[in-house]
Write a protein that holds these residues in place. Structure first.
Motif, PDB file in Angstrom:
ATOM      1  N   TYR A  20       7.047 -11.825  -2.360  1.00  0.00           N
ATOM      2  CA  TYR A  20       7.743 -11.556  -3.629  1.00  0.00           C
ATOM      3  C   TYR A  20       7.484 -10.115  -4.070  1.00  0.00           C
ATOM      4  CZ  TYR A  20       8.416 -16.637  -4.293  1.00  0.00           C
ATOM      5  OH  TYR A  20       8.785 -17.946  -4.166  1.00  0.00           O
ATOM      6  N   ALA A  21       6.231  -9.676  -3.930  1.00  0.00           N
ATOM      7  CA  ALA A  21       5.878  -8.318  -4.357  1.00  0.00           C
ATOM      8  C   ALA A  21       6.640  -7.278  -3.543  1.00  0.00           C
ATOM      9  CB  ALA A  21       4.368  -8.116  -4.225  1.00  0.00           C
ATOM     10  N   VAL A  22       6.718  -7.490  -2.238  1.00  0.00           N
ATOM     11  CA  VAL A  22       7.419  -6.526  -1.374  1.00  0.00           C
ATOM     12  C   VAL A  22       8.893  -6.457  -1.753  1.00  0.00           C
ATOM     13  CG1 VAL A  22       8.112  -6.017   0.998  1.00  0.00           C
ATOM     14  CG2 VAL A  22       5.813  -6.817   0.542  1.00  0.00           C
ATOM     15  N   THR A  23       9.488  -7.641  -1.971  1.00  0.00           N
ATOM     16  CA  THR A  23      10.923  -7.635  -2.267  1.00  0.00           C
ATOM     17  C   THR A  23      11.221  -7.022  -3.631  1.00  0.00           C
ATOM     18  OG1 THR A  23      10.771  -9.902  -3.097  1.00  0.00           O
ATOM     19  CG2 THR A  23      11.448  -9.636  -0.810  1.00  0.00           C
ATOM     20  N   ALA A  24      10.236  -7.060  -4.534  1.00  0.00           N
ATOM     21  CA  ALA A  24      10.465  -6.532  -5.894  1.00  0.00           C
ATOM     22  C   ALA A  24      10.109  -5.061  -6.020  1.00  0.00           C
ATOM     23  CB  ALA A  24       9.647  -7.345  -6.893  1.00  0.00           C
ATOM     24  N   VAL A  39      20.725  -4.162 -10.169  1.00  0.00           N
ATOM     25  CA  VAL A  39      21.107  -5.530  -9.788  1.00  0.00           C
ATOM     26  C   VAL A  39      21.666  -5.598  -8.369  1.00  0.00           C
ATOM     27  CG1 VAL A  39      21.464  -6.437 -12.119  1.00  0.00           C
ATOM     28  CG2 VAL A  39      23.323  -5.252 -10.969  1.00  0.00           C
ATOM     29  N   ALA A  40      21.826  -4.448  -7.730  1.00  0.00           N
ATOM     30  CA  ALA A  40      22.272  -4.447  -6.333  1.00  0.00           C
ATOM     31  C   ALA A  40      21.088  -4.547  -5.366  1.00  0.00           C
ATOM     32  CB  ALA A  40      23.074  -3.183  -6.035  1.00  0.00           C
ATOM     33  N   HIS A  41      19.864  -4.655  -5.914  1.00  0.00           N
ATOM     34  CA  HIS A  41      18.700  -4.657  -5.029  1.00  0.00           C
ATOM     35  C   HIS A  41      18.692  -5.868  -4.082  1.00  0.00           C
ATOM     36  CE1 HIS A  41      14.769  -3.385  -3.703  1.00  0.00           C
ATOM     37  NE2 HIS A  41      14.322  -4.621  -3.879  1.00  0.00           N
ATOM     38  N   GLY A  42      19.161  -7.009  -4.573  1.00  0.00           N
ATOM     39  CA  GLY A  42      19.234  -8.201  -3.715  1.00  0.00           C
ATOM     40  C   GLY A  42      20.111  -7.947  -2.499  1.00  0.00           C
ATOM     41  N   LEU A 208      11.287  -9.329   6.058  1.00  0.00           N
ATOM     42  CA  LEU A 208      10.406 -10.485   5.812  1.00  0.00           C
ATOM     43  C   LEU A 208      11.209 -11.703   5.356  1.00  0.00           C
ATOM     44  CD1 LEU A 208       7.359  -8.736   4.098  1.00  0.00           C
ATOM     45  CD2 LEU A 208       7.403  -9.813   6.353  1.00  0.00           C
ATOM     46  N   ILE A 209      12.219 -11.474   4.530  1.00  0.00           N
ATOM     47  CA  ILE A 209      13.078 -12.592   4.099  1.00  0.00           C
ATOM     48  C   ILE A 209      13.760 -13.213   5.314  1.00  0.00           C
ATOM     49  CG2 ILE A 209      15.231 -13.155   2.874  1.00  0.00           C
ATOM     50  CD1 ILE A 209      14.400 -11.039   0.776  1.00  0.00           C
ATOM     51  N   GLY A 210      14.323 -12.353   6.147  1.00  0.00           N
ATOM     52  CA  GLY A 210      15.044 -12.839   7.329  1.00  0.00           C
ATOM     53  C   GLY A 210      14.160 -13.570   8.311  1.00  0.00           C
ATOM     54  N   MET A 211      12.911 -13.125   8.410  1.00  0.00           N
ATOM     55  CA  MET A 211      11.987 -13.775   9.353  1.00  0.00           C
ATOM     56  C   MET A 211      11.440 -15.085   8.786  1.00  0.00           C
ATOM     57  SD  MET A 211       9.862 -10.431  10.619  1.00  0.00           S
ATOM     58  CE  MET A 211       8.697 -11.310  11.643  1.00  0.00           C
ATOM     59  N   THR A 212      11.233 -15.108   7.469  1.00  0.00           N
ATOM     60  CA  THR A 212      10.571 -16.260   6.861  1.00  0.00           C
ATOM     61  C   THR A 212      11.557 -17.352   6.472  1.00  0.00           C
ATOM     62  OG1 THR A 212       9.083 -14.613   5.911  1.00  0.00           O
ATOM     63  CG2 THR A 212       8.824 -16.864   5.132  1.00  0.00           C
ATOM     64  N   LEU A 221      21.164 -12.928  -4.821  1.00  0.00           N
ATOM     65  CA  LEU A 221      20.835 -13.279  -6.205  1.00  0.00           C
ATOM     66  C   LEU A 221      19.474 -13.965  -6.303  1.00  0.00           C
ATOM     67  CD1 LEU A 221      21.841 -13.330  -9.152  1.00  0.00           C
ATOM     68  CD2 LEU A 221      22.802 -15.590  -8.686  1.00  0.00           C
ATOM     69  N   THR A 222      19.188 -14.840  -5.345  1.00  0.00           N
ATOM     70  CA  THR A 222      17.904 -15.548  -5.342  1.00  0.00           C
ATOM     71  C   THR A 222      16.758 -14.545  -5.378  1.00  0.00           C
ATOM     72  OG1 THR A 222      18.886 -17.264  -3.988  1.00  0.00           O
ATOM     73  CG2 THR A 222      16.491 -17.197  -4.031  1.00  0.00           C
ATOM     74  N   TRP A 223      16.867 -13.529  -4.532  1.00  0.00           N
ATOM     75  CA  TRP A 223      15.774 -12.559  -4.404  1.00  0.00           C
ATOM     76  C   TRP A 223      15.765 -11.569  -5.552  1.00  0.00           C
ATOM     77  CZ3 TRP A 223      12.166 -14.387  -1.655  1.00  0.00           C
ATOM     78  CH2 TRP A 223      12.491 -15.319  -0.672  1.00  0.00           C
ATOM     79  N   LEU A 224      16.932 -11.294  -6.105  1.00  0.00           N
ATOM     80  CA  LEU A 224      16.998 -10.424  -7.278  1.00  0.00           C
ATOM     81  C   LEU A 224      16.290 -11.092  -8.458  1.00  0.00           C
ATOM     82  CD1 LEU A 224      18.292  -7.816  -8.560  1.00  0.00           C
ATOM     83  CD2 LEU A 224      20.111  -9.327  -9.345  1.00  0.00           C
TER      84      LEU A 224
END
Lengths: 290, 414
Positions: A20-24, A39-42, A208-212, A221-224
Motif C-alpha cells: 500500500y505504501a509503495v502504491t501511494a 486521481v490518474a495515479h491508479g 507489485l500489484i501485477g505480481m501479487t 480506482l481500487t488502488w487510488l
C-alpha cells in the motif's frame, strides 16, 4: 476467531501495508509538492503493470527486473504530463488541474483498454506461488518482497529528498514556490520532475500489484482509493509517513477482516480514514513533510 | 360527335387503368413493401469494458454473427410487408456497471427506438436492462443470467426471456461429479455478494447435506476483494478437500494465486463463473490445470451448427472460444425467428412469438413454455475441467471428452 487468526491477519496485513505504501508514494509526492490530487495515479500504476507485462514477456525476464527498466520509462511518461498538461493549469487554482487529472485518468484507462483489452492479466513468476513462514503464519513471498521494497524505496526517496540538490529544490518549491524561484529554482521544472518521480515510483507499485494480484484496465480506482487512505493517514505529502500509514492500514484491514469478516476490510480502512480526517486532518505523521 | 365521345371514353378508361390498375401491378414501387421499414433494429447493452468485459467479447460476437448470418440471405422476411428487411444491431458498452446497463437500455428504447433487445451479462447487468425493457414493453431475449437469479429479481416477467442454466441443476453438478471419486466430502464455499453469488451460495448450502456433503466453511465477500488470506486460512482450518466458488474472473484469479502461496491445495476445485473465460488459463498457465467449471455448451454436443460455431469464433477473433458464444448467438436467433413468426414489428406480436419458441438451436433445445416461470428455458449442465489449456467434459461419463483429473496435483507440481 482465534489468536492465531488475529496474528495471521496482523502479519499479512503488516506486509500488505508495504505494498500500500509503495502504491501511494507517487500520490503523496505529487500532493506534497504541487497540492495536486492526482486521481490518474491508479492508471499510472496500471500502465506500469501493463508495460511490465509486455517487457517481461518480450524479454523473458523477471517482472522485478523489468520494473528496473520500467522506472526510466515511467519517468519519461510522467514528465511531459506535468510539464505540458498540469503546469499550464497550476496558476488557475486547484480545480482545473484536478479536472485535468480526472480527464487523464479516463484517457489512460481507455488507452489501456484499447491496447490490452479488458482481459484479466497477471505478472507470473516462478516464485509468485511461493509462501514463507513468519511468526508461525504462512504468508505470500510477494507480500514479504513488497514489504522489503517499500522500506528500501521509501527510505531511498526520503534520503534523496533530504540530501540531494534536486530533493532540496523539490522541498523548497513545495514550501514556497515564489521564494524558491527567487533562489534560482524553476518551480515548473521541479513540478515536472516531481510528477515524473511519482510516475517512476508507480513502476514498482504497478509491478507489485501485477505480481501479487490480478489487474484489468479498470482496477485503478481500487488502488487510488487505497492510496488516498494511506496519504491522509500518513500526512499529506509525508514520505516516511507513507510507510507507517501503509502498515496501519494493512494491519487494520487484516485484523479487522479477521474479526468482522473479509467483507468489511475496505469499510474498516475507510472508517479509519474518516476518523483521522476528523481528528487529525494533517495526518498521523505530518511533521515529516516533503 | 360520337367519335369524340368514344375517344373521351377510351381516354377515361386508359386514365383509370393508369391511375388504379397499373399501380396495383406495380411490384416494387407501391403496395405493402413500399411501407416496409428500411431496417429492423435490435439493441443490446453489453459489458465491453470493466470486470465483465470477457463476457462482452463473446456476446458481441454471438449477437453480431447471428445477425450477419441472417443478413447474408437478404434480411428478415416480414409477412406484413411481403418483403425482406435487413437487420441492424446497436450496441452500447455498459462498462460492467448496472446503472449504465439501465441508462443504455433506456437510450436504446427511447432514442434508437429498437424493435427488440438482447441482454447483457451476469444478473446485475441483465436485470438492470431487463426491468427497463419490461417497463417499456419491448421484448428482450437474454443469456448469461442464471435462471433463479433472473426470477429472483422479478418472479413474473412479461417481455423478457432468459436462456441459461438453472442454478438448482448447476449446484448439483459439483456433488454429482465428486460422487465419482473419494473425498472427505467437506466443502469450502467462496461466494461473492453479486446476485448469482448469493442465490447459488444458498443453493449449495441447501443441496450439500441432501447430497451427503458438509459445508465446512462458507466465505462471503464483496466483488473486488483483493486479499483472501484470512478466508483461505479458515477454509484450510476447516479441512475442506473441495472448494466451490462463485466469483468474477479477476477475483477468482487472485483467490487461486493466494491459495497457492498459502499452500492450500484442495483435492478438487470448482471455480464457477471465474474460471469460465479462456483468460483463466492464459493468466494462470499451469496453475489453471484441473480446475472445474459447470458448462452448458460444448462444441461436440449434437446441436445444429455447434461444431462450426467454435471454429468460426476462433477464426474470427483469434481467441479461444467460450460457451457464451452459443447462448448469445441463440438469443439473437430466437429474437429473429420471433420477428419472422410475428411477421411485423409489433412488440406484442414479437413477444407472443418468442413465448411460443420450441426449437433446438446451436445451444440446445429452447422451450420457454416448459421453463421455470414460463419465461426461461433451462440448458442442461455438465462438468468441464481445464486440462492443458482447454476445457474438457469430465461429467457425466456419457458426454465426457477426457478423463476426470483427480485429485489436483500438489502446488509444487502445478
Amino acid at each position: 476467531m482465534t489468536p492465531s487468526t488475529l496474528l495471521a491477519g496482523a502479519v499479512s496485513g503488516l506486509l500488505l501495508g508495504g505494498l500500500y505504501a509503495v502504491t501511494a508514494l507517487g500520490l503523496s509526492l505529487v500532493f506534497g509538492v504541487m497540492r495536486l490530487v492526482n486521481v490518474a495515479h491508479g492508471e499510472l500504476l496500471l500502465l506500469a503493470a501493463y508495460l511490465n507485462f509486455v517487457i517481461s514477456g518480450a524479454l523473458g525476464i523477471d517482472p522485478l527486473l523489468a520494473a528496473v527498466l520500467l522506472i526510466p520509462i515511467m519517468f519519461l511518461v510522467g514528465y511531459p504530463l506535468q510539464r505540458w498538461i498540469f503546469n499550464p493549469l497550476m496558476h488557475m487554482g486547484s480545480e482545473p488541474p484536478l479536472l485535468a487529472a480526472f480527464g487523464l485518468s479516463i484517457i489512460l484507462q481507455n488507452v489501456l483498454l484499447l491496447i490490452w483489452h479488458a482481459d484479466t492479466r497477471v505478472l507470473v513468476t516462478s516464485y509468485s506461488g511461493m509462501g514463507v513462514q513468519l511468526f508461525d503464519v504462512r504468508v505470500s513471498l510477494l507480500y514479504v518482497l513488497a514489504f522489503v521494497m517499500a522500506f528500501v524505496l521509501i527510505i531511498g526517496v526520503h534520503l534523496f529528498m533530504q540530501h540531494s540538490y534536486l530533493g532540496k529544490a523539490i522541498r523548497a518549491a513545495a514550501q514556497d514556490a515564489s521564494t524558491a524561484q527567487v533562489m534560482g529554482i524553476n518551480p515548473e521544472q521541479i513540478y515536472a520532475l516531481t510528477y515524473a518521480i511519482g510516475a517512476a515510483t508507480a513502476a514498482l507499485g504497478g509491478t507489485l500489484i501485477g505480481m501479487t494480484f490480478s489487474f484489468v484496465p479498470t482496477s485503478g480506482l481500487t488502488w487510488l482509493l487505497k492510496g488516498f487512505v494511506v496519504v491522509v493517514l500518513g500526512g499529506m505529502g509525508s514520505i516516511t509517513g507513507m510507510l507507517g500509514a501503509g502498515f496501519i492500514l494493512g494491519i487494520a484491514e487484516g485484523v479487522g477482516g479477521a474479526i468482522a469478516g473479509t467483507g468489511y476490510r475496505d469499510m474498516i480502512g475507510f472508517l479509519i480514514f474518516i476518523i483521522v480526517l476528523v481528528l487529525r486532518p494533517a495526518g498521523l505523521f505530518s511533521r515529516s513533510r516533503v | 360527335m360520337q367519335k369524340i365521345r368514344i375517344r373521351q371514353a377510351a381516354a377515361a378508361v386508359l386514365m383509370f387503368i393508369a391511375m388504379v390498375v397499373l399501380p396495383a401491378c406495380g411490384g416494387q414501387t407501391t403496395g405493402p413493401a413500399q411501407n416496409a421499414p428500411k431496417q429492423i433494429l435490435l439493441g443490446a447493452s453489453i459489458p465491453e469494458t470493466g470486470a465483465l468485459a470477457a463476457f462482452g467479447t463473446y456476446e458481441k460476437w454471438g449477437y453480431t454473427t447471428a445477425i450477419d448470418d441472417l443478413n447474408k440471405s437478404g434480411g428478415l422476411y416480414l409477412s406484413q410487408y411481403k418483403t425482406k428487411v435487413p437487420v441492424a444491431l446497436k450496441l452500447y458498452d455498459d462498462e460492467s456497471q448496472p446503472q449504465l446497463a439501465t441508462s443504455n437500455t433506456q437510450k436504446l428504447i427511447l432514442s434508437d427506438k429498437v424493435n427488440g433487445l438482447l441482454g447483457s451479462a451476469t444478473p446485475p447487468q441483465v436485470i438492470s436492462g431487463a426491468v427497463v425493457a419490461e417497463r417499456n414493453r419491448v421484448p428482450m431475449v437474454t443469456g448469461i443470467a442464471p435462471i433463479r437469479a433472473f426470477l429472483g429479481a422479478q418472479p413474473k416477467w412479461n417481455y423478457v426471456w432468459d436462456i441459461f442454466f438453472d442454478e438448482l441443476d448447476m449446484t448439483q453438478q459439483q456433488f454429482l461429479t465428486m460422487n465419482t471419486v473419494a473425498s472427505n466430502k467437506r466443502i469450502a464455499l467462496f461466494t461473492d455478494n453479486e446476485q448469482d453469488g448469493v442465490v447459488m451460495g444458498k443453493l449449495w448450502e441447501e443441496t450439500a447435506p441432501k447430497m451427503g456433503y458438509t459445508i465446512a466453511y462458507h466465505a462471503t465477500f464483496p466483488v473486488g476483494t483483493t486479499d483472501f488470506g484470512d478466508l483461505i486460512r479458515r477454509a484450510q482450518a476447516a479441512k475442506a478437500e473441495v472448494v466451490i466458488t462463485q466469483m468474477i474472473t479477476p477475483d477468482a484469479i487472485a483467490l487461486w494465486r493466494q491459495m497457492q502461496t498459502l499452500n492450500y491445495r484442495p483435492k478438487a476445485a470448482f471455480i464457477e463463473k471465474g474460471s469460465e473465460p479462456a483468460q483463466w488459463a492464459t493468466a494462470l498457465k499451469d496453475a489453471a490445470q484441473g480446475v472445474m467449471v459447470t458448462g452448458y455448451w460444448y462444441p461436440t454436443l449434437p446441436y445444429p451448427g455447434a461444431s462450426t460455431l467454435r471454429t468460426r469464433f476462433e477464426k474470427d477473433t483469434n481467441q479461444t472460444y467460450s460457451q457464451h458464444i452459443a447462448d448469445t448467438y441463440t438469443a439473437a436467433q430466437i429474437m429473429l425467428d420471433a420477428i419472422t413468426s410475428a411477421g411485423s414489428l409489433d412488440p406484442n406480436a414479437i413477444n407472443t412469438a418468442i413465448g411460443k419458441t420450441d426449437k433446438t438451436y446451436v445451444v440446445g433445445p429452447v422451450n420457454f413454455a416448459k421453463g421455470p416461470g414460463g419465461h426461461t428455458s433451462a440448458l442442461p449442465t455438465f462438468m468441464l475441467q481445464w486440462q492443458n489449456g482447454q476445457t474438457q467434459i469430465v461429467y457425466p461419463s456419457k458426454l465426457s471428452t477426457a478423463k476426470f483429473l483427480y485429485p489436483l496435483p500438489a502446488w509444487s507440481k502445478a
